[in-house]
Design an enzyme around this catalytic site. Structure first.
Site, PDB file in Angstrom:
ATOM      1  N   CYS A 121      50.566  28.990   8.348  1.00 12.29           N
ATOM      2  CA  CYS A 121      51.492  30.043   7.946  1.00 12.29           C
ATOM      3  C   CYS A 121      51.642  31.002   9.122  1.00 12.29           C
ATOM      4  O   CYS A 121      50.651  31.593   9.569  1.00 12.29           O
ATOM      5  CB  CYS A 121      50.924  30.767   6.735  1.00 12.29           C
ATOM      6  SG  CYS A 121      51.867  32.220   6.247  1.00 12.29           S
TER       7      CYS A 121
ATOM      8  N   CYS B  96      58.456  29.715  10.586  1.00 11.22           N
ATOM      9  CA  CYS B  96      57.867  29.787   9.241  1.00 11.22           C
ATOM     10  C   CYS B  96      57.659  28.353   8.787  1.00 11.22           C
ATOM     11  O   CYS B  96      58.599  27.542   8.855  1.00 11.22           O
ATOM     12  CB  CYS B  96      58.811  30.521   8.290  1.00 11.22           C
ATOM     13  SG  CYS B  96      58.337  30.390   6.548  1.00 11.22           S
TER      14      CYS B  96
HETATM   15  N1  DGL Z   1      55.034  29.792   5.225  1.00  9.30           N
HETATM   16  C1  DGL Z   1      54.892  31.129   5.646  1.00  9.30           C
HETATM   17  C2  DGL Z   1      55.083  31.277   7.172  1.00  9.30           C
HETATM   18  O1  DGL Z   1      54.908  30.339   7.922  1.00  9.30           O
HETATM   19  C3  DGL Z   1      55.525  32.274   4.922  1.00  9.30           C
HETATM   20  C4  DGL Z   1      56.401  32.165   3.754  1.00  9.30           C
HETATM   21  C5  DGL Z   1      56.339  33.427   2.896  1.00  9.30           C
HETATM   22  O2  DGL Z   1      55.443  33.451   2.045  1.00  9.30           O
HETATM   23  O3  DGL Z   1      57.139  34.353   3.085  1.00  9.30           O
HETATM   24  O4  DGL Z   1      55.353  32.341   7.651  1.00  9.30           O
END
Ligand code: DGL
Length: 277
Positions: free
Chosen positions: A78, A192
């Site tokens: 993430c 993301c």
């Molecule tokens: N998957 C997450 C990232 O790489 C974030 C998504 C979220 O919860 O806003 O930033």
């Protein structure tokens, strides 16, 4: 659940389904690796949370998850979490921790026009970490960023097999192309992890010359490199592979459809809801 695992076990963490792109890559590169996946569904979307709330949450949650699940390695799949809490996690936990940051360095290596785009959450888009990556690795490029409030949720829907409106995806991308110099963008990085699951939509748009950079396979490779070193130590555990496990911090939306797709990724039917204090 409190006993030490018999073979290497990776804990992959994200706010939702985003880290499953990294899991997909791990499945290809290391099919027998045991994976625990933890999705902090209770606080999704991370991109809309204040930094202080998020930092406390991530460090406490990962600390507790490690105490319960005993991973050999933690993969913070993430960007929003990594760009905020990676160093705090590395200071407090004594095991390898691999993070995931926007692919600015990669974009700087491959862009011809020297105008690069980045799609990320609103939180990642405003982070000093991003400014630093730009300065360190692509200072001669113009970096155009779109911090989206919507794309992570769209990715959750796409993962569950729901059909998305191409107009909505197009409108998000226009937030990049309509910025000053936007017409010169030749490379777009996914900042993301959720956006891996929007790639089919991105690639269907009329932007044939764009190079799309998804760091998920590179994150998986980095984790396996770290794990390789760890497994080769004299205290390496034995090779009986226990089952993969999937944990949420709150019951997710549309969980029946979600379950179906989780099984396709090799997780057994049935996930557990863990409440962390
Ligand atoms: N998957 C997450 C990232 O790489 C974030 C998504 C979220 O919860 O806003 O930033």
């Amino acid at each position: 659940m409190s006993t030490q695992p018999q073979s290497p076990r990776a804990l992959v963490f994200d706010s939702g389904i985003g880290g499953l792109g990294v899991v997909q890559a791990l499945r290809t590169l290391a099919p027998s690796l045991t994976i625990d996946y933890l999705a902090d569904t209770a606080l999704f979307p991370y991109g809309e949370q204040p930094d202080d709330v998020l930092k406390k949450r991530i460090t406490e949650l990962i600390g507790q998850a490690c105490a319960i699940l005993h991973p050999t390695i933690v993969i913070i799949a993430c960007n929003t979490a990594s760009t905020l809490a990676l160093s705090a996690l590395r200071e407090t936990l004594a095991l390898p921790i691999v993070g995931c940051v926007p692919p600015i360095r990669w974009a700087g290596r491959v862009s011809t026009t020297r105008v690069i785009g980045l799609l990320a959450t609103s939180a990642t888009a405003r982070r000093p970490y991003l400014t630093q990556l730009h300065k360190d690795f692509a200072a001669d490029c113009t970096l155009l960023v779109h911090g989206s409030r919507n794309l992570a949720e769209m990715a959750e829907q796409a993962f569950r097999g729901e059909q998305l409106s191409s107009e909505n995806i197009h409108a998000e991308l226009e937030q990049l192309f309509q910025q000053d110099q936007g017409q010169h963008i030749d490379t777009i990085g996914l900042g993301c992890t959720h956006y891996t699951f929007l790639m089919p939509y991105f690639q269907r748009l009329d932007k044939a010359d764009i190079m799309w950079l998804d760091p998920a396979p590179a994150v998986a490779q980095q984790a396996l490199r770290q794990l390789g070193n760890y497994v080769e130590t004299p205290t390496a555990p034995s090779l009986t592979a226990p089952a993969d496990r999937f944990f949420f911090t709150a019951i997710p939306a549309e969980h029946e459809n979600l379950n179906k797709h989780l099984r396709w990724l090799g997780f057994p039917a049935g996930w557990q809801c863990l409440s962390f204090s």
